[in-house]
Design a protein around this motif. Structure first.
Motif, PDB file in Angstrom:
ATOM      1  N   LEU A   1       0.698   3.468  -8.627  1.00  0.00           N
ATOM      2  CA  LEU A   1       1.512   4.828  -9.252  1.00  0.00           C
ATOM      3  C   LEU A   1       2.297   5.217  -7.847  1.00  0.00           C
ATOM      4  O   LEU A   1       3.381   5.804  -8.133  1.00  0.00           O
TER       5      LEU A   1
ATOM      6  N   VAL B   1       6.066   4.223  -7.845  1.00  0.00           N
ATOM      7  CA  VAL B   1       7.172   4.845  -8.622  1.00  0.00           C
ATOM      8  C   VAL B   1       8.128   5.221  -8.054  1.00  0.00           C
ATOM      9  O   VAL B   1       9.355   5.258  -8.380  1.00  0.00           O
TER      10      VAL B   1
ATOM     11  N   ALA C   1       5.314   1.523 -19.828  1.00  0.00           N
ATOM     12  CA  ALA C   1       4.611   1.995 -18.489  1.00  0.00           C
ATOM     13  C   ALA C   1       3.315   1.097 -18.345  1.00  0.00           C
ATOM     14  O   ALA C   1       2.885   0.877 -17.086  1.00  0.00           O
TER      15      ALA C   1
ATOM     16  N   ARG D   1       2.938  -1.041 -14.684  1.00  0.00           N
ATOM     17  CA  ARG D   1       1.842  -0.919 -13.978  1.00  0.00           C
ATOM     18  C   ARG D   1       0.733  -1.888 -14.077  1.00  0.00           C
ATOM     19  O   ARG D   1      -0.001  -2.231 -13.189  1.00  0.00           O
TER      20      ARG D   1
ATOM     21  N   SER E   1       2.070  11.419 -10.975  1.00  0.00           N
ATOM     22  CA  SER E   1       2.759  10.004 -10.912  1.00  0.00           C
ATOM     23  C   SER E   1       2.808   9.346 -12.121  1.00  0.00           C
ATOM     24  O   SER E   1       3.756   8.901 -12.479  1.00  0.00           O
TER      25      SER E   1
ATOM     26  N   LYS F   1       5.774  10.659 -13.986  1.00  0.00           N
ATOM     27  CA  LYS F   1       7.357  10.063 -13.265  1.00  0.00           C
ATOM     28  C   LYS F   1       7.386   8.581 -13.574  1.00  0.00           C
ATOM     29  O   LYS F   1       8.689   8.302 -13.797  1.00  0.00           O
ATOM     30  N   LEU F   2       6.366   7.821 -13.820  1.00  0.00           N
ATOM     31  CA  LEU F   2       6.362   6.536 -14.266  1.00  0.00           C
ATOM     32  C   LEU F   2       7.042   6.612 -15.696  1.00  0.00           C
ATOM     33  O   LEU F   2       7.795   5.942 -16.253  1.00  0.00           O
TER      34      LEU F   2
ATOM     35  N   TRP G   1      10.609   7.488 -15.828  1.00  0.00           N
ATOM     36  CA  TRP G   1      11.529   6.250 -15.621  1.00  0.00           C
ATOM     37  C   TRP G   1      11.547   5.186 -16.829  1.00  0.00           C
ATOM     38  O   TRP G   1      12.595   4.757 -17.124  1.00  0.00           O
TER      39      TRP G   1
END
Length: 298
Positions: free
Chosen positions: A169, A172, A218, A222, A239, A242-243, A246
């Motif tokens: 993460l 990111v 996500a 990941r 984090s 945040k992903l 996005w």
């Protein structure tokens, strides 16, 4: 009584066939409650298809009475979604694999050729006379468009390899903003939907599926295993959000592009956020808010 696909309009009542009209094709259906457009009860009713631009299209005639249905496929589904009664129960199939197989189109060709995708669905609607199309390709196109490694079998849907785009993460912050218009797979999906909308207009309901919702995307970015383990550690939660933000940007972009094709509805799925995989607490914190955000964007 028995029913079968026939090139003629066929209605069986007490074992006797009704008059046939060889000028049209039909799909025979058993309607337990009888015909909704005439007074005949417990008949097998045919949904007649008429020819249009070289293709047979469900027109919704009662073969017994000869009266036209009150609603077409689009109107039928729109009525239900609007809380109004339809003239009969509408049918929308999630059947892209079956449609491709029956049209003799491999998944390799299907995912690369928008006209092949459209032909598969057009022929399927002709064959079965259903009301709505779910334009789907696989559950990996969006992930591939943002850089996730994807496998492309010749005769099976594409699938994420499981490796992920990022190894942790912490990466990111280095992710560039997604740009889906550069991806050939996204372009194919959008063009196929536009072709179907032009062909059927407002006769058949067109639902443009948009692949993965943010939580599932996500997990692909990941890697599913890494994503699930990350969420177990509260130190990773900032984090993780945040992903997800996005990924929401990528999903919202896809939804906007799909809406521009003229599709009557856009949709996506969030299978990695299912109750078999996450607890209600994790779902409420990491999946639900981002599902709401893309719904708002739609």
């Amino acid at each position: 009584d028995t029913t079968s696909f026939s090139p003629l309009v066929s209605v069986r009542r007490r074992g006797l066939p009704a008059r046939a009209n060889p000028a049209v094709h039909s799909i025979s259906r058993r309607v337990i409650s009888g015909c909704r457009f005439c007074t005949v009860q417990n008949d097998v009713i045919s949904i007649v298809q008429t020819d249009l631009i070289g293709h047979n299209r469900a027109a919704g005639y009662c073969a017994r009475s000869g009266r036209k249905a009150k609603m077409n496929g689009y109107q039928r589904i729109a009525a239900v979604l609007g809380g109004r009664p339809p003239d009969r129960v509408p049918v929308m199939l999630h059947n892209f694999l079956m449609a491709a197989r029956e049209a003799g189109v491999s998944m390799r060709e299907y995912r690369r050729n928008p006209r092949a995708i459209a032909r598969c669905f057009i022929e399927s609607v002709e064959r079965y006379g259903y009301d709505g199309i779910v334009v789907d390709v696989d559950t990996a196109t969006l992930a591939g468009a943002v850089g996730v490694p994807v496998d492309y079998p010749d005769d099976a849907p594409a699938r994420c390899s499981g490796e992920g785009k990022i190894g942790s993460l912490q990466e990111v912050a280095d992710l560039a903003p997604p740009n889906l218009l550069k991806d050939a797979g996204i372009e194919t999906w959008l063009e196929a939907t536009a072709i179907l909308k032009r062909h059927f207009g407002d006769e058949v309901y067109i639902r443009g599926n948009c692949d993965q919702a943010p939580y599932s995307l996500a997990a692909s970015v990941r890697s599913p295993e890494g994503w699930m383990m990350d969420l177990m550690d509260e130190a990773n939660h900032e984090s993780a959000h945040k992903l997800l933000s996005w990924c929401s940007g990528a999903v919202s972009e896809f939804i906007g592009l799909m809406a521009a094709t003229g599709a009557h509805m856009v949709s996506n799925g969030d299978s990695w956020g299912s109750p078999d995989l996450v607890s209600p607490r994790l779902y409420r914190e990491f999946a639900l808010p981002y599902e709401k955000s893309v719904v708002s964007a739609a």
